[in-house]
Design a protein around this motif. Structure first.
Motif, PDB file in Angstrom:
ATOM      1  N   TYR A 125       1.097  -1.046  -0.667  1.00  0.00           N
ATOM      2  CA  TYR A 125       0.171   0.379   0.041  1.00  0.00           C
ATOM      3  C   TYR A 125       0.853   1.126  -0.161  1.00  0.00           C
ATOM      4  CZ  TYR A 125      -3.290   3.182   1.513  1.00  0.00           C
ATOM      5  OH  TYR A 125      -3.804   5.172   1.702  1.00  0.00           O
ATOM      6  N   GLU A 126       1.661   1.825   1.471  1.00  0.00           N
ATOM      7  CA  GLU A 126       3.081   2.477   0.928  1.00  0.00           C
ATOM      8  C   GLU A 126       3.592   2.792   0.010  1.00  0.00           C
ATOM      9  OE1 GLU A 126       6.684   4.047   3.347  1.00  0.00           O
ATOM     10  OE2 GLU A 126       6.160   1.335   3.193  1.00  0.00           O
ATOM     11  N   GLU A 127       3.334   1.609  -1.519  1.00  0.00           N
ATOM     12  CA  GLU A 127       4.207   1.460  -2.041  1.00  0.00           C
ATOM     13  C   GLU A 127       3.303   2.325  -3.723  1.00  0.00           C
ATOM     14  OE1 GLU A 127       5.617  -2.193  -5.665  1.00  0.00           O
ATOM     15  OE2 GLU A 127       6.604  -2.281  -3.349  1.00  0.00           O
ATOM     16  N   VAL A 128       2.286   1.940  -3.637  1.00  0.00           N
ATOM     17  CA  VAL A 128       1.418   2.475  -4.566  1.00  0.00           C
ATOM     18  C   VAL A 128       1.209   3.539  -4.207  1.00  0.00           C
ATOM     19  CG1 VAL A 128      -0.888   1.979  -5.149  1.00  0.00           C
ATOM     20  CG2 VAL A 128       0.511  -0.357  -4.852  1.00  0.00           C
ATOM     21  N   VAL A 129       0.989   4.059  -3.083  1.00  0.00           N
ATOM     22  CA  VAL A 129       0.689   5.695  -2.673  1.00  0.00           C
ATOM     23  C   VAL A 129       1.675   6.765  -2.934  1.00  0.00           C
ATOM     24  CG1 VAL A 129       0.244   7.254  -1.292  1.00  0.00           C
ATOM     25  CG2 VAL A 129      -1.157   5.026  -0.525  1.00  0.00           C
ATOM     26  N   ALA A 130       2.898   5.839  -2.724  1.00  0.00           N
ATOM     27  CA  ALA A 130       3.907   6.755  -3.143  1.00  0.00           C
ATOM     28  C   ALA A 130       4.690   6.772  -4.565  1.00  0.00           C
ATOM     29  CB  ALA A 130       5.214   6.321  -2.352  1.00  0.00           C
ATOM     30  N   ALA A 131       4.539   6.070  -5.292  1.00  0.00           N
ATOM     31  CA  ALA A 131       4.222   6.431  -6.948  1.00  0.00           C
ATOM     32  C   ALA A 131       2.575   5.725  -7.608  1.00  0.00           C
ATOM     33  CB  ALA A 131       5.155   5.356  -7.278  1.00  0.00           C
ATOM     34  N   PRO A 132       1.985   6.369  -7.620  1.00  0.00           N
ATOM     35  CA  PRO A 132       0.299   5.957  -7.612  1.00  0.00           C
ATOM     36  C   PRO A 132       0.729   5.692  -9.652  1.00  0.00           C
ATOM     37  CG  PRO A 132       0.006   8.207  -7.726  1.00  0.00           C
ATOM     38  CD  PRO A 132       1.290   7.408  -6.575  1.00  0.00           C
ATOM     39  N   ASP A 133       0.935   6.138 -10.577  1.00  0.00           N
ATOM     40  CA  ASP A 133       1.035   6.397 -11.457  1.00  0.00           C
ATOM     41  C   ASP A 133       1.510   5.004 -11.712  1.00  0.00           C
ATOM     42  OD1 ASP A 133      -0.624   9.180 -11.919  1.00  0.00           O
ATOM     43  OD2 ASP A 133       1.410   9.865 -11.819  1.00  0.00           O
ATOM     44  N   GLU A 134       2.493   4.585 -11.148  1.00  0.00           N
ATOM     45  CA  GLU A 134       3.645   2.949 -11.795  1.00  0.00           C
ATOM     46  C   GLU A 134       2.567   2.130 -11.181  1.00  0.00           C
ATOM     47  OE1 GLU A 134       6.958   3.343  -9.556  1.00  0.00           O
ATOM     48  OE2 GLU A 134       7.650   5.292 -10.082  1.00  0.00           O
TER      49      GLU A 134
END
Length: 151
Positions: A140-149
């Motif tokens: 979740y942290e990873e996705v929130v940090a780079a949502p476009d990726e």
């Protein structure tokens, strides 16, 4: 028609702001308030409270950041008297980082309720379930940090 995943997302979208709000209402101890501590300071201090003194390299590995980042944090907190650096008895080139004796009681009292709450919440889970929970939060942290990726 909502799916089971939608229901879970809805529940998490409601609980996460409450968790953040509660965390923000746990102000740092009086002696640390003037230091304007950031989340990265909290992570470093938590490691030292939970695991004891360690080297900059060990802290960097556990925090998942570069040793230079940890050195900057340690330098900042050392100048403020929160942390202390001492020579490693077995290798004089290495420095051991720890919470200063004057700061330890206040920091431990500040961070212990959160550690106890996590322990109580995670205790009933199996080791695999705990790992899945942590992995999910990290994802979740990873996705929130780079949502476009992560579309």
């Amino acid at each position: 028609m909502s799916t089971a995943a939608d229901e879970t997302v809805r529940e998490l979208m409601l609980v996460m702001p409450r968790l953040v709000g509660r965390a923000k209402r746990m102000p740092p101890p009086e002696q640390l308030r003037e230091f304007d501590l950031a989340p990265r300071h909290l992570s470093l201090l938590s490691l030292l409270v939970l695991d004891g003194a360690m080297t900059v390299s060990e802290l960097a590995a556990r925090l998942g950041v570069a040793p230079t980042t940890v050195s900057l944090l340690v330098g900042d907190l050392s100048r403020k008297g929160v942390l202390e650096r001492r020579e490693d008895d077995t290798d004089r080139r290495r420095r051991i980082i720890d919470i200063s004796a004057g700061s330890r009681p206040a920091i431990t009292e500040w961070l212990s309720p959160g550690a106890r709450a996590w322990r109580r919440a995670l205790e009933p889970l199996t080791a695999d379930q705990r790992r899945m929970f942590v992995d999910t939060l990290l994802r979740y942290e990873e996705v929130v940090a780079a949502p476009d990726e992560h579309r």
